[in-house]
Design an enzyme around this catalytic site. Structure first.
Site: not given
Length: 407
Positions: A124-125, A130, A154-155, A341, A344, A368, A370
């Protein structure tokens, strides 16, 4: 309900025992400090978990993909979706190496991976996440070497890994073969001159696993380190991604299970007035919904890896693996959010682990591939399948309103 083979069930119980003893006590601390303890990595290596995917002939455990998913699910269920990534970790490099590497490359690198060497993938760059086919990192031939220049984003692991599988453009795209043509893959050691680690990213979830920017400053790579044919490296990347999506799904399922179990037990013990939370219909329905979605996701996951382990053609697995990745990730996000939830205000505090599970679950919808990319892949697979089965001369003509423009 998923029924595992006896050997897989025994393996699951052994990893759960390891997780309860050594993962659960440190999970929150790993998240808060955002540091990967070297001693826990050593334990994963000692137990053969990092190198699960390496075949026995190279000194590895030779585990199947089901075992990898069992291990990742069990570690995540023990309390750390981040540390679950260590199970089968170097398979992301081993798979392309087994599929496209030469005999010399396999004999050189796989025995080291079998010893538990950590690996990373530099694909990725910042402008090519994507859609990595528009990457700008380039490699030029210089005598008996390739010289790589560029930057990756993001390596995971970075220089904490011993080996890096780097993708760089070595030529222009070939008409008719897609933007991925012209991209080559190189396997290098991260201590090589010119492999430079930059900024450490601070993440919302998945904390503890290093994530960095990587720069290549005239990184010189011997020609014998090119994996596969020149200009055909993108195919090896896609092969690895297809096979690594189910293990990401296993992390999602394990984390969702941990969140569900915690929320269920909390609701049984927590009282509002004279009634426990599970006596209220609204919360009972939430728990029922969480459990059902979780079981459906788990069933899809293990059906996919069963087909892989039984030898299904990898091209036929692409659609199913994307279904697994999408469904498990979205289920984890839904279940962990509902777990917060159920608790709470308490669920929003770090006194309870569900807020961490929710932060970690979000990552499974991104890395891996989206969730949106998975839906595109699923749709393309369904359309191709429908076209292949349609008798000649039948069916509607394709026009601009139905053409898939997502490529």
């Amino acid at each position: 309900m998923v029924r595992l083979a006896a050997e897989h069930e025994a393996f699951r119980r052994s990893v759960l025992t390891f997780g309860a003893r050594e993962i659960a006590p440190i999970a929150a601390d790993v998240d808060r400090k955002d540091q990967l303890p070297p001693e826990i990595v050593e334990r994963f290596v000692d137990l053969g978990l990092v190198q699960l995917m390496i075949p026995e002939r190279f000194g590895g455990p030779g585990a199947d993909l089901t075992s990898v998913c069992v291990a990742r699910e069990a570690v995540a269920e023990s309390g750390s979706m981040a540390l679950a990534q260590l199970a089968g970790q170097n398979g992301i490099v081993a798979y392309p190496l087994l599929a496209y590497g030469s005999r010399e490359q396999q004999e050189r690198f796989l025995p080291e991976l079998a010893k538990g060497a950590i690996a990373c993938v530099c694909l990725s760059e910042a402008g090519a996440g994507s859609d990595p086919t528009v990457m700008t990192t380039r490699a030029r031939r210089d005598g008996g070497s390739w010289v790589v220049t560029g930057q990756k984003s993001w390596i995971s692991y970075g220089k904490a890994a011993r080996y890096a599988l780097i993708f760089a453009r070595t030529g222009e795209p070939v008409p008719g073969r897609g933007g991925g043509s012209g991209i080559s893959a190189f396997l290098v050691e991260t201590d090589s001159p010119g492999f430079i680690e930059g900024r450490h990213n601070v993440k919302m979830g998945g904390r503890g696993i290093p994530n960095v920017e990587v720069f290549f400053d005239d990184l010189r790579v011997p020609t014998e380190n090119m994996l596969g044919d020149e200009g055909d490296g993108f195919r090896s990347a896609m092969r690895a991604l297809h096979l690594m999506r189910p293990p990401i799904g296993a992390i999602a399922v394990g984390g969702a299970q941990a969140a569900f179990s915690y929320a269920r037990d909390y609701a049984k013990q927590r009282y509002q007035g004279r009634h426990s939370l599970v006596e209220y219909q609204g919360l009972r329905w939430m728990l029922a919904d969480m459990a059902t979605r979780l079981e459906a996701a788990r069933c899809l996951l293990y059906e996919c890896v069963r087909q892989v382990d039984e030898g299904a053609p990898l091209d036929s697995i692409a659609t199913l693996s994307s279904m697994v990745k999408w469904m498990t990730a979205e289920t984890a996000m839904r279940v962990t959010t509902d777990a917060v939830q159920v608790l709470g205000a308490a669920g929003y505090m770090d006194d309870h682990p569900v807020e961490r599970y929710m932060r970690d679950a979000k990552l499974t919808t991104i890395y891996e591939g989206t969730s949106q990319i998975q839906l595109n892949t699923i749709a393309r697979g369904l359309i191709r399948s429908a076209t292949a089965r349609r008798p000649p001369g039948t069916g509607p003509a394709t026009d601009a309103s139905t053409t898939d423009r997502s490529r």
